[in-house]
Enzyme design. Structure first.
Site, PDB file in Angstrom:
ATOM      1  CE  LYS A  77      -3.433   2.370   2.801  1.00 33.97           C
ATOM      2  NZ  LYS A  77      -4.352   2.324   3.920  1.00 33.97           N
ATOM      3  CD  GLU A  86       9.288  -5.897   7.257  1.00 34.07           C
ATOM      4  OE1 GLU A  86       8.954  -4.832   6.689  1.00 34.07           O
ATOM      5  OE2 GLU A  86       9.166  -6.076   8.485  1.00 34.07           O
ATOM      6  N   GLY A 106      -4.807  -1.821   5.039  1.00 38.08           N
ATOM      7  CA  GLY A 106      -4.013  -2.954   4.559  1.00 38.08           C
ATOM      8  C   GLY A 106      -4.677  -4.290   4.839  1.00 38.08           C
ATOM      9  NE  ARG A 107      -6.473  -3.657  10.944  1.00 40.75           N
ATOM     10  CZ  ARG A 107      -5.772  -2.556  11.106  1.00 40.75           C
ATOM     11  NH1 ARG A 107      -4.585  -2.449  10.547  1.00 40.75           N
ATOM     12  NH2 ARG A 107      -6.240  -1.555  11.841  1.00 40.75           N
ATOM     13  CD  GLU A 140      -1.795  -4.403  11.438  1.00 37.77           C
ATOM     14  OE1 GLU A 140      -0.621  -4.791  11.515  1.00 37.77           O
ATOM     15  OE2 GLU A 140      -2.332  -4.149  10.344  1.00 37.77           O
ATOM     16  CG  HIS A 159      -4.844 -35.931  16.716  1.00 33.13           C
ATOM     17  ND1 HIS A 159      -5.026 -37.139  17.349  1.00 33.13           N
ATOM     18  CD2 HIS A 159      -5.843 -35.834  15.818  1.00 33.13           C
ATOM     19  CE1 HIS A 159      -6.082 -37.751  16.839  1.00 33.13           C
ATOM     20  NE2 HIS A 159      -6.588 -36.982  15.913  1.00 33.13           N
ATOM     21  CE  LYS A 190       5.911  -0.890  10.010  1.00 35.73           C
ATOM     22  NZ  LYS A 190       4.971  -0.100   9.227  1.00 35.73           N
TER      23      LYS A 190
HETATM   24  O1  F6P Z   1       2.038  -4.216   9.955  1.00 34.49           O
HETATM   25  C1  F6P Z   1       1.784  -2.897   9.652  1.00 34.49           C
HETATM   26  C2  F6P Z   1       1.287  -2.722   8.262  1.00 34.49           C
HETATM   27  O2  F6P Z   1       1.158  -1.361   8.030  1.00 34.49           O
HETATM   28  C3  F6P Z   1      -0.031  -3.446   7.973  1.00 34.49           C
HETATM   29  O3  F6P Z   1      -1.130  -2.759   8.423  1.00 34.49           O
HETATM   30  C4  F6P Z   1       0.030  -3.598   6.507  1.00 34.49           C
HETATM   31  O4  F6P Z   1      -0.897  -4.543   6.051  1.00 34.49           O
HETATM   32  C5  F6P Z   1       1.470  -4.030   6.337  1.00 34.49           C
HETATM   33  O5  F6P Z   1       2.181  -3.258   7.296  1.00 34.49           O
HETATM   34  C6  F6P Z   1       2.048  -3.843   4.974  1.00 34.49           C
HETATM   35  O6  F6P Z   1       2.000  -2.514   4.556  1.00 34.49           O
HETATM   36  P1  F6P Z   1       2.189  -2.115   3.050  1.00 34.49           P
HETATM   37  O7  F6P Z   1       1.090  -2.731   2.255  1.00 34.49           O
HETATM   38  O8  F6P Z   1       2.139  -0.620   3.025  1.00 34.49           O
HETATM   39  O9  F6P Z   1       3.525  -2.632   2.585  1.00 34.49           O
END
Ligand code: F6P
Length: 550
Positions: A211, A217, A273-274, A359, A390, A514
């Site tokens: 987003k 990452e 995002g979620r 979240e 199990h 972060k």
């Molecule tokens: O974990 C924090 C967060 O902002 C989430 O809400 C989001 O889904 C994820 O990081 C990834 O963010 P982006 O889509 O901006 O890379």
């Protein structure tokens, strides 16, 4: 009451009424509730779309549900719901509208943000995605060397990974099996390595899902993926345009990374995002299942949106599920909530829900910034049955904790299973029904004795029962049913956030880690001094460096 005269949640008469009811109810027994009301097993059920929702095995009476609905009314859950659907900026700390429901609105709907109808834009992007997905699926879109794309690697994390990865897994039976899909999220290089080691770069498309397009990452993995691609294709930078697409709200960052914005599918800041896998973030999924199936999934979401928006409180399933969680978390002391799908295809469903729920509702100040004095979101956990049976079901059956659980199952197995494997479905579902029965009604000491069990073993073989569950049963796991299920949980989470008066749509709690990671990294690589590093972390960093021979 706060200094400025606001009555806080736990000070409302509706809250007090529930607390009193809890005391009067004492230890309500499911055996007794069922014995007293032979109709309970059918009366305490609701239907929404293709979902049959049985809430009879809950530690509640009609009075409990009435009082919970009064709490919902007092906290104006439906008022906030309507504000959400209207596109108001209910995400107050980020000053944003919350409109994932617009992502699945029909073409002719009108939903305005700041006076502008967003529905045409939503459909324009969906149409572009469909065109692109069709070109990949048909082989019309080719890679840099002219070969057709056979592998799609989605790179994203959090909502940009969990949703598409979960839904791809859930809908595998509907996917194009001639294509390979991988989902890379972890900044651990092993993730990308394992995802690409057996792939041919000439046949691989990377879908970079972010987003913000700033998530470390994702950008790190995307950069490494580009190096891998270029190394495999002779280093020609032009290859990137044929092998990389971006899904983002941030065109500037996308082009800064080197992806042509012609290859970008956009979405908007009013999509959390979620809550995003039915936006452009679902592109990998759309390539896998095709645009028509993707649209069926959106229609499933929309069906439950409409149910949540219009159904009265007594038959509103997300409202009921949310309020039951409030009952257990705030009045019966439950700390966690298990989601237990009896479908191999839903193996990632609970992991997906963890982000959606934790979240969203892992908050400890209310919408006014005051510390909450009531429990908020539960720990959400679980894996598919029967594997869990199990592993950890022992604790649910005979441990000391109250763990409300959702059981999700399907009447029909996936059509493509062979006859013998189809037959296994009855055994799977026999377990599904047996577990909620055992959890609810247990086995009394007398019943154990009647089986001739020696007296000293009776306490060990007794099942207290009274463990509450919701059963959600559908005919079959289709794209539409998946959409219905996810929307159900989205709105359940909404209901709880509204009752608890928290902002369910921000996620400030992930920021500190972060920032600190960025600060610590130079200490690992260069041995740089990190100002203010605590003694424990400093010693750990030193041990790490020593192990790396630095
Ligand atoms: O974990 C924090 C967060 O902002 C989430 O809400 C989001 O889904 C994820 O990081 C990834 O963010 P982006 O889509 O901006 O890379």
């Amino acid at each position: 009451m706060t200094a400025d005269g606001r009555t806080r949640l736990h000070q409302t008469p509706e809250w007090a009424a529930l607390a009193k009811h809890r005391e009067q109810l004492g230890e309500v027994r499911l055996r007794e509730l069922f014995a007293a009301d032979p109709g309970r097993g059918t009366d305490c059920t609701l239907r929404v779309g293709d979902l049959y929702v049985d809430h009879s095995k809950h530690l509640v009476t009609d009075e409990t549900l009435r009082l919970l609905q009064e709490l919902a009314a007092a906290t104006d859950v439906f008022g906030l719901r309507d504000a959400m659907f209207r596109g108001e900026r209910i995400n107050i700390t980020e000053d944003r509208a919350v409109l994932h429901t617009a992502l699945r609105a029909p073409r002719d709907a009108v939903i305005e943000v700041d006076g502008e109808n967003v529905v045409p834009e939503v459909h324009a992007v969906l149409d572009r995605m469909a065109g692109f997905a069709d070109r990949i699926r048909s082989g019309e879109w080719t890679g840099h060397t002219g070969r057709r794309i056979r592998n799609v690697v989605n790179i994203g994390i959090g909502g940009s990974d969990l949703g598409p990865a979960m839904a791809y897994e859930a809908l595998r039976a509907f996917t194009d099996r001639s294509l390979t899909f991988r989902f890379v999220s972890n900044v651990d290089g092993a993730d990308l390595h394992e995802a690409t080691r057996d792939l041919d770069p000439a046949e691989t498309l990377f879908v970079i899902a972010s987003k913000t397009f700033t998530t470390i990452e994702t950008i790190t993995n995307a950069t490494s993926a580009r190096s891998w691609l270029l190394a495999g294709l002779g280093g020609d930078e032009k290859a990137v345009a044929k092998h990389f697409v971006a899904l983002s709200t941030n065109a500037e960052k996308v082009s800064g990374f080197g992806i042509d914005t012609a290859n970008m599918f956009e979405f908007w800041d009013w999509v959390g995002g979620r809550y995003s896998f039915d936006s452009a973030i679902g592109l990998s999924l759309m390539i896998a299942i095709g645009p028509d199936r993707f649209r069926e999934m959106l229609d499933g979401f929309h069906l439950v949106d409409e149910h949540f928006r219009t159904a009265p409180a007594e038959s509103n399933v997300p409202l009921l599920m949310g309020l039951l969680g409030v009952w257990y978390g705030n009045f019966l002391g439950a700390q966690s909530h298990a989601v237990l799908p009896y479908s191999h295809y839903l193996s990632k469903f609970t992991a997906y829900l963890q982000q959606l729920d934790m979240e969203s509702n892992g908050k400890s100040v209310d919408r006014d910034g005051d510390p909450v004095e009531w429990q908020t979101g539960p720990v959400v956990w679980g894996t598919p049955g029967t594997n869990g049976q199990h592993a950890y079901y022992q604790l649910i059956h005979q441990g000391t904790k109250l763990i409300p659980a959702d059981f999700i199952g399907f009447a029909r197995p996936a059509a493509e299973l062979s006859g013998e494997l189809q037959a296994q479905h009855d055994l799977l579902m026999a377990n599904f029904f047996a577990q909620t029965q055992a959890l609810a009604f247990g086995k009394t000491p007398d019943e154990v004795r009647a089986e001739g069990v020696p007296e000293e073993l009776v306490p060990h073989k007794t099942f207290r029962g009274n463990h509450p569950t919701t059963t959600i049963l559908a005919r079959e796991l289709t794209p539409s049913v998946l959409g219905q299920l996810v929307a159900l949980y989205e709105h359940k989470v909404f209901v709880q956030g509204a009752v608890w008066n928290i902002d369910s749509f921000d996620q400030w709690g992930v920021e500190l880690g972060k920032v600190l990671a960025k600060r610590v990294e130079p200490a690992l690589t260069e041995g740089a001094e990190v100002p203010g590093l605590d003694a424990s972390t400093a010693a750990l960093v030193a041990a790490y460096r020593e192990s790396r021979g630095r």
